[in-house]
Write an enzyme that holds these catalytic residues in place. Structure first.
Site, PDB file in Angstrom:
ATOM      1  N   ASP A  47       0.878  -1.171   0.000  1.00 21.31           N
ATOM      2  CA  ASP A  47       0.000   0.000   0.000  1.00 21.31           C
ATOM      3  C   ASP A  47       0.918   1.223   0.000  1.00 21.31           C
ATOM      4  O   ASP A  47       2.130   1.106   0.208  1.00 21.31           O
ATOM      5  CB  ASP A  47      -0.900  -0.005   1.246  1.00 21.31           C
ATOM      6  CG  ASP A  47      -1.806   1.219   1.306  1.00 21.31           C
ATOM      7  OD1 ASP A  47      -2.427   1.548   0.281  1.00 21.31           O
ATOM      8  OD2 ASP A  47      -1.879   1.873   2.362  1.00 21.31           O
ATOM      9  N   SER A  48       0.312   2.394  -0.164  1.00 17.60           N
ATOM     10  CA  SER A  48       1.105   3.620  -0.091  1.00 17.60           C
ATOM     11  C   SER A  48       1.622   3.861   1.334  1.00 17.60           C
ATOM     12  O   SER A  48       2.571   4.604   1.516  1.00 17.60           O
ATOM     13  CB  SER A  48       0.245   4.805  -0.519  1.00 17.60           C
ATOM     14  OG  SER A  48      -0.886   4.881   0.322  1.00 17.60           O
ATOM     15  N   CYS A  96      -4.325  -1.597  -1.841  1.00 17.52           N
ATOM     16  CA  CYS A  96      -4.460  -0.154  -2.052  1.00 17.52           C
ATOM     17  C   CYS A  96      -5.534   0.036  -3.106  1.00 17.52           C
ATOM     18  O   CYS A  96      -5.389  -0.451  -4.240  1.00 17.52           O
ATOM     19  CB  CYS A  96      -3.127   0.416  -2.531  1.00 17.52           C
ATOM     20  SG  CYS A  96      -3.210   2.140  -3.015  1.00 17.52           S
ATOM     21  N   GLU A 136      -3.068   8.698   8.606  1.00 18.39           N
ATOM     22  CA  GLU A 136      -1.603   8.572   8.721  1.00 18.39           C
ATOM     23  C   GLU A 136      -1.091   9.338   9.951  1.00 18.39           C
ATOM     24  O   GLU A 136      -0.054   9.011  10.498  1.00 18.39           O
ATOM     25  CB  GLU A 136      -0.905   9.079   7.448  1.00 18.39           C
ATOM     26  CG  GLU A 136      -1.103   8.188   6.219  1.00 18.39           C
ATOM     27  CD  GLU A 136      -0.164   6.961   6.162  1.00 18.39           C
ATOM     28  OE1 GLU A 136       0.951   7.031   6.687  1.00 18.39           O
ATOM     29  OE2 GLU A 136      -0.584   5.929   5.594  1.00 18.39           O
ATOM     30  N   CYS A 157     -10.871   2.730  -0.026  1.00 18.82           N
ATOM     31  CA  CYS A 157      -9.469   2.997   0.302  1.00 18.82           C
ATOM     32  C   CYS A 157      -9.170   2.204   1.570  1.00 18.82           C
ATOM     33  O   CYS A 157      -9.945   2.247   2.536  1.00 18.82           O
ATOM     34  CB  CYS A 157      -9.268   4.494   0.530  1.00 18.82           C
ATOM     35  SG  CYS A 157      -7.670   4.910   1.270  1.00 18.82           S
ATOM     36  N   HIS A 193      -7.170   2.649   3.857  1.00 19.91           N
ATOM     37  CA  HIS A 193      -6.925   3.426   5.074  1.00 19.91           C
ATOM     38  C   HIS A 193      -8.210   3.591   5.907  1.00 19.91           C
ATOM     39  O   HIS A 193      -8.147   3.841   7.100  1.00 19.91           O
ATOM     40  CB  HIS A 193      -6.413   4.828   4.736  1.00 19.91           C
ATOM     41  CG  HIS A 193      -4.938   4.918   4.484  1.00 19.91           C
ATOM     42  ND1 HIS A 193      -4.343   4.398   3.358  1.00 19.91           N
ATOM     43  CD2 HIS A 193      -3.936   5.480   5.225  1.00 19.91           C
ATOM     44  CE1 HIS A 193      -3.038   4.650   3.407  1.00 19.91           C
ATOM     45  NE2 HIS A 193      -2.767   5.300   4.526  1.00 19.91           N
TER      46      HIS A 193
HETATM   47  N1  DGL Z   1      -4.697   3.158   1.003  1.00 27.40           N
HETATM   48  C1  DGL Z   1      -4.738   3.609  -0.331  1.00 27.40           C
HETATM   49  C2  DGL Z   1      -5.977   3.270  -1.041  1.00 27.40           C
HETATM   50  O1  DGL Z   1      -6.537   2.252  -0.718  1.00 27.40           O
HETATM   51  C3  DGL Z   1      -4.025   4.823  -0.735  1.00 27.40           C
HETATM   52  C4  DGL Z   1      -4.276   6.066  -0.017  1.00 27.40           C
HETATM   53  C5  DGL Z   1      -3.372   7.137  -0.546  1.00 27.40           C
HETATM   54  O2  DGL Z   1      -2.167   6.928  -0.549  1.00 27.40           O
HETATM   55  O3  DGL Z   1      -3.888   8.173  -0.965  1.00 27.40           O
HETATM   56  O4  DGL Z   1      -6.411   3.957  -1.931  1.00 27.40           O
END
Ligand code: DGL
Length: 280
Positions: free
Chosen positions: A11-12, A74, A153, A187, A189
């Protein structure tokens, strides 16, 4: 352990840990390698070209471990760059879009599905395409939520956090007229602020609303794939190795929120040295 025996997950940043948490539970004997590109997060507000470039580097790093499967944990990369990854790497790669879109269609009764995701994911509309190609009569409304990733984050995640609740209300209110009965957290996150999103959706849209966690659905999809292909580990006792591209300390702190356990063994790597080129 032999070659090509690990599951690579990336993931990012922290978000993909929402999938790792589930993988650890449902596949306890697997070796998992996690990479969070913390030095380049966020991805979701960047262009498709940059997202694809970063994703190719990330997979290039993970592929050095010898993978039997990879999970792109991600939503942004799964929407924008899954095709490029599959073309570049000879590894079975699962993204988070299809499993979550399918689940949403199974549980939505009014056939109105909301997608909360990064701006890049919403713009790409991969969920909507998949649903239109595979199911009849559904409408999808995407809402880009660029503030959620920085809030997560930076650990603004407690259920009573006023800032995150206010931002959630702002995004959820865009869905008021559409009136979905199911929200995909597109997402990875977002599951960490699931309660905040749910409180807001119940207050603004309806008490009767379901949430689909895309990392969780994709983790189950990987399990089904390994079972189907007879690729499950035959050794007892799995492991997870964590790698990041920036400071380890902050990652360990926040990772425990996602994983429900503390981790200390996280290694920092230089992702630029895994830059992907066609000659790789
Ligand atoms: N967790 C990521 C996603 O599912 C990326 C979030 C990001 O880096 O903007 O899209």
């Amino acid at each position: 352990m032999g070659k090509n025996n690990a599951i690579g997950v990336f993931d990012s940043g922290l978000g993909g840990l929402s999938a790792v948490r589930v993988l650890k539970k449902i596949l306890p004997d697997e070796k998992i390698i996690y990479f969070g590109d913390t030095g380049r997060v966020p991805y979701g507000t960047r262009s498709p070209e940059i997202i694809t470039k970063y994703a190719l580097d990330d997979m290039n790093f993970l592929s050095s471990f010898g993978l039997k499967a990879a999970l792109v944990a991600c939503g942004t990369v799964s929407s924008v760059a899954l095709g490029a990854l599959r073309e570049a790497f000879d590894i079975p790669i699962t993204g988070v879009v299809e499993a979550s879109a399918k689940k949403a269609c199974e549980i939505s009764k009014n056939k109105r599905i909301a997608l909360l995701a990064t701006p890049a994911t919403v713009k790409n509309a991969a969920h909507e395409r998949y649903i239109n190609e595979n199911f009849d009569g559904f409408s999808v409304m995407g809402v880009g939520c660029p503030m959620f990733v920085p809030l997560v984050e930076n650990a603004y995640v407690s259920r009573d956090c006023k800032v995150t609740r206010m931002i959630a209300d702002e995004y959820i209110s865009k869905l008021y007229d559409f009136a979905p009965d199911c929200i995909i957290l597109g997402c990875t996150h977002y599951p960490i602020i699931r309660d905040i999103i749910l409180d807001s959706a119940r207050k603004i849209i309806s008490e009767d609303i379901s949430i689909v966690d895309s990392g969780e659905e994709a983790a189950h999809e990987i399990k089904r794939f390994l079972e189907r292909e007879n690729l499950l580990s035959d050794e007892k006792g799995g492991s997870v190795e964590y790698y990041v591209s920036d400071e380890v300390y902050g990652f360990c702190e926040s990772a425990s929120l996602f994983l429900g356990e503390t981790i200390s063994d996280v290694r920092k790597i230089d992702i630029t040295s895994y830059h992907y080129t066609d000659n790789n």
